[in-house]
Design an enzyme around this catalytic site. Structure first.
Site, mmCIF file in Angstrom:
data_model
loop_
_atom_site.group_PDB
_atom_site.id
_atom_site.type_symbol
_atom_site.label_atom_id
_atom_site.label_comp_id
_atom_site.label_asym_id
_atom_site.label_seq_id
_atom_site.Cartn_x
_atom_site.Cartn_y
_atom_site.Cartn_z
ATOM 1 N N ASP A 381 12.191 27.808 -15.856
ATOM 2 C CA ASP A 381 12.633 27.787 -17.617
ATOM 3 C C ASP A 381 12.050 29.046 -18.035
ATOM 4 O O ASP A 381 11.004 29.392 -17.781
ATOM 5 C CB ASP A 381 12.042 26.371 -17.978
ATOM 6 C CG ASP A 381 12.627 26.196 -19.451
ATOM 7 O OD1 ASP A 381 13.890 26.179 -19.753
ATOM 8 O OD2 ASP A 381 11.926 26.351 -20.338
ATOM 9 N N GLU A 410 16.639 30.659 -15.171
ATOM 10 C CA GLU A 410 17.346 30.179 -16.234
ATOM 11 C C GLU A 410 17.039 31.266 -17.349
ATOM 12 O O GLU A 410 15.835 31.041 -18.328
ATOM 13 C CB GLU A 410 16.805 28.551 -16.684
ATOM 14 C CG GLU A 410 17.639 28.297 -17.790
ATOM 15 C CD GLU A 410 16.887 28.335 -19.126
ATOM 16 O OE1 GLU A 410 17.675 28.196 -20.421
ATOM 17 O OE2 GLU A 410 15.834 28.986 -19.386
#
Length: 650
Positions: A381, A410
């Site tokens: 993330d 991401e």
């Protein structure tokens, strides 16, 4: 044994130049990426002064190996050489190029020219014999053969003893190489097949329960796997499964204050029960998680976990390592921010602290813990908000011992940052696909991703939606649009993903925003996974077509077709050997389309030779269309199916 001079790609004693090496990423600073069991083709310009005969070899080895393996390189003209090797297992490798003067081949070439010209050659013959006497045969059989030919010449004076083909071959490996030059060592990352190809299914585990208001468990997730596998997905990706903090817990629709039994955001990681290496109690325990991983393996499905480097204010690290976190001038905690957004339920570790290496090691150990529990894929993330040296260190540390592990970045950020993360080690990357809707945008973007050198390090993963992003084009809920977008993702990219609920056409958005209304990031959801109107059969057929066609299991070998209708995108993808060539046409608007699909220059390997396409076979209906004037006229009714797939026949 001659001494090798490492010259890092320039020259050794002014003799050899090794230049324009392909493939390379930033001159060899970062690794090129390949797949285990497939050839690694290397090209280079290799030259020296004069007319002497040059020889070259391609070297390769694992990082940890002491010995190089060698493959010969072939001259293609104009000093352009090529070679190939096949790494048989995932891991980190080096490759390099060696060049040297083939003194015996040089002597023989000159001797034969003089022989044809009728020159007097006694001294030239003695020079050839002298080269034989100085050789150092690596193989006993070569040494014996060289000695035999040398003695035969010395006894008889017959120069034919110096010109046999078998002697040439023995001397090529056995002669001294005083000017041997080696390039720098170029890095190579070899991954397993899943790194390049796969269909991802993003699952929020707490929303897999069958009854409304009930917290899902790993056992509920196990019950969902047959359905996910039947649709043809290869990877099940969990949003964070760790304990969720209570301090500043967010409520429904990201409300600042939680109400009653609001479960909070799973990205607020850490509570009294533990941190990143613990499991949220309502999901189950580690035994339940192991059972889930085992169940997925039965279906040949990989499990991917979310790795978010952030903590709830209740995370154990805030007590155990308070200096790992930033505070404001008044001593209060500095919460995570992305102005104007503020995340009061999250704090970020501070990578600028003096003992940052302890923080680095702790984060690495979390990854290693989950690897020990059977996880081999991590979706990271917001990696672009953490130091790049940290990621390069962590990924190399992990993959050195566990080369099968895959990292997905991401990072929806600036292109240079996204590519920088891919260069330093991330196996796959999220992309801008979600916001590319017009044909020209898609073609422009894909042509960027498949060109050199981007294709050597950047592997795209096309997600059609995520828990954070409900793009505007899906907010109308039209089935044709959902189908069109997922086909674009699944055929343009070898790796793509959907977020659970996509198959049910979920599309209710916060007005004016690309965000889900009543997002399950902040509440529990229960769904009827067989709800009428779902597109599960469509996804199943799409994944079946992908699995049965190697052309669709790679991204780089892509050619766009010149279709006159700007609302239809057409392209051809081919396997590496061109034995499987697939043509795809996809409608980008909901009206009916009649168009000409041109396949003028497309070739397919058949019966051992490349042939022009003479017909196409529909991969769903099996209907065959013969080509006329190197093309075929087609019709697409998006209300029925916005896409057609064809296998090209030669």
């Amino acid at each position: 044994m001659s001494k090798t001079k490492d010259n890092f790609g320039d020259t050794a004693d002014g003799v050899f130049h090794i230049e324009d090496v392909y493939p390379l990423v930033d001159g060899g600073r970062y690794p090129v990426k390949r797949i285990a069991g497939e050839p690694v083709d290397v090209w280079a310009d290799i030259y020296r002064d004069g007319h002497d005969v040059v020889a070259a070899a391609l070297l390769w080895r694992r990082y940890s190996d002491g010995e190089w393996r060698r493959e010969p390189m072939t001259l293609h003209g104009n000093d352009r050489w090529s070679g190939s090797f096949i790494p048989d297992a995932p891991g980190r490798y080096f490759y390099a190029i060696e060049a040297w003067t083939d003194e015996f081949a040089t002597w023989r070439h000159g001797f034969e020219l003089k022989l044809k010209a009728g020159s007097d050659l006694p001294l030239d013959a003695v020079e050839g014999a002298d080269l034989l006497s100085k050789s150092a045969g690596k193989k006993p059989e070569d040494a014996m053969l060289i000695l035999k030919h040398c003695e035969q010449f010395l006894k008889t004076g017959d120069t034919s003893a110096l010109l046999s083909k078998e002697l040439d071959q023995a001397m090529a490996e056995s002669q001294l190489r005083p000017d041997l030059t080696r390039s720098q060592h170029y890095p190579l990352m070899v991954d397993r097949q899943r790194a390049r190809y796969g269909a991802w299914y993003e699952m929020v585990p707490r929303s897999q329960a069958k009854a409304p208001g009930v917290h899902g468990t790993f056992k509920d997730c196990i019950d969902r796997i047959p359905d996910v596998a039947a649709m043809g997905f290869d990877v099940v990706y969990f949003t964070p499964i760790h304990p969720i903090g209570k301090t500043n817990r967010k409520g429904r629709n990201n409300a600042v204050t939680a109400q009653g039994r609001d479960p909070g955001s799973p990205y607020a990681i850490g509570a009294a029960e533990g941190g990143h290496d613990a499991i949220h109690p309502e999901l189950g325990d580690i035994q339940d998680f192991r059972a889930f991983v085992t169940h997925c393996k039965r279906y040949d499905i990989d499990v991917a976990l979310d790795f978010a480097v952030q903590c709830s204010p209740d995370h154990p690290w805030l007590r155990e390592h308070p200096n790992w976190f930033k505070r404001r001038p008044d001593g209060s905690m500095r919460y995570a921010e992305n102005p104007p957004k503020r995340y009061e339920d999250i704090v970020n570790p501070d990578f600028t602290i003096e003992d940052a290496r302890d923080l680095w090691s702790a984060l690495r150990d979390i990854i290693l813990f989950w690897i020990s529990e059977g996880v081999e894929i991590f979706r990271v993330d917001n990696p672009h908000t953490k130091p790049f040296p940290f990621w390069e260190w962590l990924i190399s540390q992990v993959q050195y011992e566990h080369p099968e592990v895959i990292f997905l970045a991401e990072a929806f950020t600036r292109p240079a940052l996204m590519k920088g993360l891919a260069k330093l080690g991330f196996t796959q990357s999220y992309t801008y696909f979600t916001w590319r809707t017009a044909r020209w945008e898609l073609e422009q973007y894909l042509n960027e991703l498949v060109r050199y050198p981007d294709r050597e390090f950047f592997r795209p993963n096309f997600f059609v939606s995520t828990p954070d992003i409900l793009p505007y084009h899906l907010q109308g809920g039209e089935p044709w649009m959902f189908k069109s977008r997922v086909v674009l993702a699944a055929t343009l990219s070898a790796t793509y993903g959907i977020y659970n609920g996509f198959e049910l056409l979920e599309h209710e958005a916060i007005p004016g925003k690309e965000e889900y209304l009543n997002s399950e990031k902040y509440e529990l959801k229960a769904r009827d996974w067989d709800k009428p109107g779902n597109i599960k059969p469509y996804l199943t057929e799409l994944n079946r077509v992908r699995k049965s066609n190697p052309a669709l299991q790679q991204t780089s070998n892509l050619t766009f077709l010149n279709i006159e209708d700007v609302n239809v995108i057409g392209f051809v993808k081919a396997s590496a050997d061109r034995s499987n060539v697939v043509a795809v046409a996809i409608a980008l608007s909901q009206d009916n389309h009649q168009f000409w699909l041109p396949l003028n220059d497309i070739q397919v390997l058949q019966a051992g030779e490349l042939r022009p396409v003479i017909a196409i076979e529909n991969l769903v209906t099996r209907e065959v269309h013969p080509l006329e004037w190197s093309g075929v006229r087609l019709t697409i009714d998006p209300m029925q199916n916005p896409a057609v797939f064809f296998r090209c026949l030669g």
